[in-house]
Design an enzyme around this catalytic site. Sequence first.
Site, PDB file in Angstrom:
ATOM      1  N   CYS A 137       0.805  -1.061  -0.132  1.00  0.00           N
ATOM      2  CA  CYS A 137      -0.112  -0.054  -0.242  1.00  0.00           C
ATOM      3  C   CYS A 137       0.728   1.401  -0.047  1.00  0.00           C
ATOM      4  CB  CYS A 137      -1.023   0.107   1.099  1.00  0.00           C
ATOM      5  SG  CYS A 137      -2.188  -1.271   1.354  1.00  0.00           S
ATOM      6  N   HIS A 141      -2.708   6.805   4.821  1.00  0.00           N
ATOM      7  CA  HIS A 141      -1.636   5.739   4.823  1.00  0.00           C
ATOM      8  C   HIS A 141      -0.144   6.265   4.640  1.00  0.00           C
ATOM      9  CE1 HIS A 141      -0.573   1.092   4.336  1.00  0.00           C
ATOM     10  NE2 HIS A 141      -0.023   1.659   5.408  1.00  0.00           N
TER      11      HIS A 141
END
Length: 461
Positions: free
Chosen positions: A81, A139
């Site tokens: 990610c 994130h």
Amino acid sequence: MKKTNLLRASLFILLTLFWQPFAQATTAQQTRPNVLVILVDDLGYGDLSSYGATDLKSPHIDELLNRGMKFSNFYANCPVCSPTRAALLTGHYQDMVGVPGVIRTHPENSWGYLKPSAVTLADVFHSAGYQTAIIGKWHLGLESPNTPNERGFDLFRGFLGDMMDDYYLHRRHGVNYMRRNQKTVDPQGHATDLFTDWTCEYLKQQATSESPFFLYLAYNAPHTPIQPPEDWLGKVKQRETGIDPDRARLVALIEHLDAGIGKVIQTLDETKLSDNTLIVFSSDNGGQLGVGANNGALRDGKQSMYEGGLKVPTGVVWKKHIAPHTETDFMAMSMDIFPTVCEAGGIKVPSGLDAVSFLPTLQGRQQKPLRAHWFFRRREGGNRYGGKTIEAVRSGQWKLLQNSPFKPLELYDLQTDPLEQKNLAESNRQKFNQLSGLLRAEIQRYGSVPWQKPLSPYSKD
């Protein structure tokens, strides 16, 4: 009377001279496209019906891709990610902005720190007069100075962390990372529904704004935990008799996501924003095989340097600029989105990027390959890697990779062996040595950028 007419004529001329540049600027502002980047999380290359899935229905994403150009050869910068998100938002290889691995809650298992001086897409669009927003998963940092509002976004409604332990409770390790800008919030509902509703609300507001917008919509679906609403799971089980239970849950989560994206596109259409909005759809990496993902015929999946971890479903839509129902095998990767959407918006692309615009391809013009060599790298911790890295380099039809830090490099000819079945590392040492040299030099380049939090707030970048 004559003096009055002369005065009026003089005023008219002055107003015309004054108004003309203003009117031109206003017209230019109105014609600049809005930009919507939709990034989904862990969607496998074969997990849309338009990419070959037979047990899954994704009519809304499929219809969106049909409005523009669908890519069959698009790559994520990394098979996990954070690095891909860093690359997309900065136009650099992830290591060059300090995010070689996944950023997590606990420092001992966090593998990145977004470079303070890195310029983001939001910075660039904000400076160009756009309203900038992120809805969904960030994130790229849990605290100042690496929160969305400090990295160019006017509005943040979403989740700071790496993943949610529950789609309804929105916690990670017991911590609530849901925010509206800098304020902690605790909304009720499934995360996919929340992100969809917030996006539709934002678009309706922007429909009356004089400024164009840049919106980064980052869903956390279909990342684990595989937690679809029960009614969606029931529909899949009823329709797909005999389906594996794990696969059924993932299919339901993806179909629920598809419906959410359908609502977003419907809102764009109803507000007429779709007439002048460039839309990018992509995934941050391949699907996770352990939870039932389908990466088509590609080898392996998320976390892997094989094709199944890197190749992702992608499409770009821009009414009257990109021909509908078109497909391309032109190769591009996540970070290349940065200069592409800048050029589409008439915004000067920052110098020194690793990324290259593929706007000519979108507009149906011939374009040479974006680069001679393509690099993929991931640093990771845990018991599996112990802080080591895996990497790959692609040069034309050739791909050299190390999928485990404890195993030798492997060489594949993707032209004759797209499924990476025949390792040519021993039989073609010349190509092996050439690519390993390129990979070594690139890793040395990455070593110039720190990827841990500075020891002091006064530390230099």
